[in-house]
Design a protein around this motif. Structure first.
Motif, PDB file in Angstrom:
ATOM      1  N   GLN A   2      12.022  46.676 -57.852  1.00 40.23           N
ATOM      2  CA  GLN A   2      12.815  48.055 -57.169  1.00 40.23           C
ATOM      3  C   GLN A   2      12.868  47.828 -55.908  1.00 40.23           C
ATOM      4  OE1 GLN A   2      10.005  50.989 -57.734  1.00 40.23           O
ATOM      5  NE2 GLN A   2      11.359  52.519 -57.803  1.00 40.23           N
ATOM      6  N   GLN A   3      13.495  48.447 -55.110  1.00 34.57           N
ATOM      7  CA  GLN A   3      14.180  48.791 -54.299  1.00 34.57           C
ATOM      8  C   GLN A   3      14.108  49.309 -53.440  1.00 34.57           C
ATOM      9  OE1 GLN A   3      17.116  45.479 -52.970  1.00 34.57           O
ATOM     10  NE2 GLN A   3      15.733  44.051 -53.338  1.00 34.57           N
ATOM     11  N   LEU A   4      13.948  50.171 -52.057  1.00 31.72           N
ATOM     12  CA  LEU A   4      14.060  51.458 -51.576  1.00 31.72           C
ATOM     13  C   LEU A   4      14.747  50.769 -50.504  1.00 31.72           C
ATOM     14  CD1 LEU A   4      10.822  53.089 -52.908  1.00 31.72           C
ATOM     15  CD2 LEU A   4      13.492  53.363 -53.962  1.00 31.72           C
ATOM     16  N   LYS A   5      15.350  52.047 -49.626  1.00 35.57           N
ATOM     17  CA  LYS A   5      16.527  51.969 -48.517  1.00 35.57           C
ATOM     18  C   LYS A   5      15.762  53.579 -48.008  1.00 35.57           C
ATOM     19  CE  LYS A   5      19.719  48.133 -49.128  1.00 35.57           C
ATOM     20  NZ  LYS A   5      20.721  47.741 -48.838  1.00 35.57           N
ATOM     21  N   THR A   6      15.307  53.549 -46.642  1.00 37.08           N
ATOM     22  CA  THR A   6      14.697  54.594 -46.112  1.00 37.08           C
ATOM     23  C   THR A   6      16.922  54.734 -45.240  1.00 37.08           C
ATOM     24  OG1 THR A   6      14.840  52.827 -43.120  1.00 37.08           O
ATOM     25  CG2 THR A   6      13.332  54.440 -45.061  1.00 37.08           C
ATOM     26  N   THR A   7      17.358  56.047 -44.584  1.00 34.47           N
ATOM     27  CA  THR A   7      18.492  56.454 -43.301  1.00 34.47           C
ATOM     28  C   THR A   7      18.239  55.183 -42.656  1.00 34.47           C
ATOM     29  OG1 THR A   7      17.333  57.715 -42.322  1.00 34.47           O
ATOM     30  CG2 THR A   7      18.318  58.872 -44.309  1.00 34.47           C
ATOM     31  N   VAL A   8      19.434  54.879 -42.095  1.00 35.17           N
ATOM     32  CA  VAL A   8      19.926  53.991 -40.286  1.00 35.17           C
ATOM     33  C   VAL A   8      19.152  54.622 -39.743  1.00 35.17           C
ATOM     34  CG1 VAL A   8      21.272  52.549 -39.431  1.00 35.17           C
ATOM     35  CG2 VAL A   8      21.428  52.882 -41.535  1.00 35.17           C
ATOM     36  N   VAL A   9      17.971  54.791 -38.599  1.00 39.45           N
ATOM     37  CA  VAL A   9      18.295  55.073 -37.459  1.00 39.45           C
ATOM     38  C   VAL A   9      18.712  54.641 -36.225  1.00 39.45           C
ATOM     39  CG1 VAL A   9      16.583  55.672 -35.986  1.00 39.45           C
ATOM     40  CG2 VAL A   9      15.834  55.681 -38.294  1.00 39.45           C
TER      41      VAL A   9
END
Length: 135
Positions: A2-9
């Motif tokens: 499973q892969q999760l991504k945050t928003t881009v800062v």
């Protein structure tokens, strides 16, 4: 996997996400791999480092099934050593009526860098052993 991504800062060398992510865990013996990358528009994103979270020390505390502890009570301290990515001592703490672990991780495969995370455990009803870790 499973892969999760945050928003881009954007436009900072010291980003703060302050996001809550939920990761479903089927094997607590496999560390969680965090990878930090930059976001490139026209080229491949660059790896800015990675770190692993070992869930076992935290889960030892979860298995105690504690409740009604004073706010901020430290249940366990986890020392940094060569077998983990901790940049400093980490604590399993009773916070907001649940057990969490706060940790600062030293990024690997990069000259320098750290990431601070807080994890919590939620057991899903009828999950047949499947649970989730919240970041």
């Amino acid at each position: 996997m499973q892969q999760l991504k945050t928003t881009v800062v954007k436009d900072t060398c010291n980003p703060e996400w302050n996001e809550e992510l939920t990761l479903y865990v089927t094997n607590v013996n496999i560390p969680i791999l965090l990878t930090v990358t930059d976001k490139d528009t026209f080229t491949v994103d660059d790896n800015m480092g990675d770190a692993e979270i070992d869930l076992k020390p935290y889960l030892q505390c979860v298995k105690m099934e504690l409740s009604d502890l004073p706010e901020g009570h430290i249940v366990k301290k986890v020392q940094q050593d060569r077998t983990n990515c901790l940049a400093e001592e980490s604590s399993c703490i009773w916070k907001n009526d649940k057990l969490i672990q706060e940790m600062t991780l030293r990024l690997r495969n990069v000259k320098s860098g750290e990431i601070t995370v807080e994890i919590g455990w939620v057991t899903l009803p009828d999950s047949k052993g499947l649970s989730q870790v919240e970041f």
